[in-house]
Scaffold this active site. Structure first.
Site, mmCIF file in Angstrom:
data_model
loop_
_atom_site.group_PDB
_atom_site.id
_atom_site.type_symbol
_atom_site.label_atom_id
_atom_site.label_comp_id
_atom_site.label_asym_id
_atom_site.label_seq_id
_atom_site.Cartn_x
_atom_site.Cartn_y
_atom_site.Cartn_z
ATOM 1 N N SER A 1 0.829 -1.209 0.000
ATOM 2 C CA SER A 1 0.000 0.000 0.000
ATOM 3 C C SER A 1 0.858 1.252 0.000
ATOM 4 C CB SER A 1 -0.958 -0.001 1.191
ATOM 5 O OG SER A 1 -0.263 -0.148 2.412
ATOM 6 N N GLU A 2 2.045 1.213 0.623
ATOM 7 C CA GLU A 2 2.999 2.319 0.517
ATOM 8 C C GLU A 2 4.432 1.808 0.577
ATOM 9 O OE1 GLU A 2 -0.488 4.872 1.785
ATOM 10 O OE2 GLU A 2 0.386 3.091 2.721
ATOM 11 N N THR A 3 5.294 2.558 -0.083
ATOM 12 C CA THR A 3 6.736 2.405 0.035
ATOM 13 C C THR A 3 7.309 3.759 0.429
ATOM 14 O OG1 THR A 3 6.877 0.594 -1.569
ATOM 15 C CG2 THR A 3 8.881 1.870 -1.201
#
Length: 304
Positions: A65-67
């Site tokens: 969902s995020e990096t």
């Protein structure tokens, strides 16, 4: 559900090839001590040479969902510039990727205080080792909350296939902020929360229109405790749901403070991800005299 495939070598890193360079991506799961739980995040500790297009491409390939990307650092001062990308877009702030990055740095440079300069503002993070696990506590930017309009709430309820009768009247709908906006909706029953099956496209359009990062759905376990089950649809990030959402937890802390439910320093507990099979624990410290919210969680590296 969110695709959280973890295909990294034993060193918990993965080399993602883009253009003329290989980028080392660390993979951690945040808000858990069990790699099978929590919310996975990519972490790139050396992203100074990466432009926006490449960071977005890496985030899309990683698929979480995020990096988080460390785009500048002052190692002696333990100060870092941090940016966050979902597979679809940059986001101003991401709690679980902040926790993951802090733990990744602590594993290399030792525990202590860190400062992250993010698009949402300065985020201070303390790291400790407890019971063999590295933990991080982020301090949010000042949090605030305001009531959500009735017509807007009704539109969201249609996308969720919920009714007004499903909502908890003691916890009214609000737009809560602690770095980015989240719509907070509290539901009466655990069963209704567990049966979440929403209209992805409709909710995605609403969230883009109003600038919400997630819709933070909660159910209070008992009226005399600040213990909650939570779920966070995240269609604007290209995933159905987040199993642990530190940014929403911080915003929710500000929401509880705004409602007057906090009269002395307290710790709330959010249990998230159970219905996805990735249980997560987020601990939210709220002080009635401080608009900032502190969110604590462990993080563990992911390996094959």
């Amino acid at each position: 559900m969110t695709n959280h495939t973890t295909s990294s070598p034993d060193s918990s890193t993965h080399l993602v090839a883009h253009a003329d360079a290989d980028v080392e991506v660390l993979r951690y799961s945040a808000f858990t001590t069990d790699p099978a739980g929590g919310n996975p995040a990519g972490v790139v500790l050396d992203a100074e040479a990466l432009d926006d297009t490449r960071m977005l491409a890496i985030a899309a390939e990683v698929g979480y969902s995020e990096t988080a990307f460390v785009t500048a650092h002052d190692t002696a001062a333990r100060r870092y510039r941090l940016r966050y990308f979902s597979p679809l877009a940059e986001v101003a702030f991401c709690g679980h990727a902040t926790i993951a990055t802090a733990v990744a740095l602590a594993s290399r440079t030792g525990t202590g205080e860190l400062v992250f300069d993010t698009p949402a503002g300065e985020i201070r993070v303390s790291t400790t080792r407890q019971d063999g696990s590295l933990r991080a506590t982020l301090t949010s930017v000042p949090a605030h909350s305001r009531p959500a309009g009735a017509a807007l709430v009704d539109t969201v309820l249609r996308a969720l296939d919920w009714s007004r009768d499903d909502l908890d009247p003691q916890l009214p709908p609000h737009i809560a902020f602690a770095g980015n906006d989240h719509l907070v909706l509290a539901v009466r029953s655990r069963e209704r929360l567990a049966a979440l099956d929403y209209d992805f496209d409709a909710l995605h359009a609403l969230m883009r229109e109003h600038g919400w990062t997630t819709v933070h759905l909660v159910q209070r376990q008992a009226p005399d405790r600040l213990d909650f089950h939570a779920r966070d649809p995240f269609p604007v990030g290209g995933v159905v749901e987040d199993p642990a959402t530190g940014a929403a937890a911080a915003a929710f802390g500000g929401y509880l403070r705004t409602l007057g439910l906090v009269t002395e320093p307290v710790r709330a507990h959010l249990r998230q991800g159970e219905d996805m099979g990735r249980p997560s624990d987020l601990y939210v410290d709220i002080d009635p005299d401080d608009a900032r919210i502190r969110v604590t969680g462990a993080a563990v590296p992911l390996a094959n």
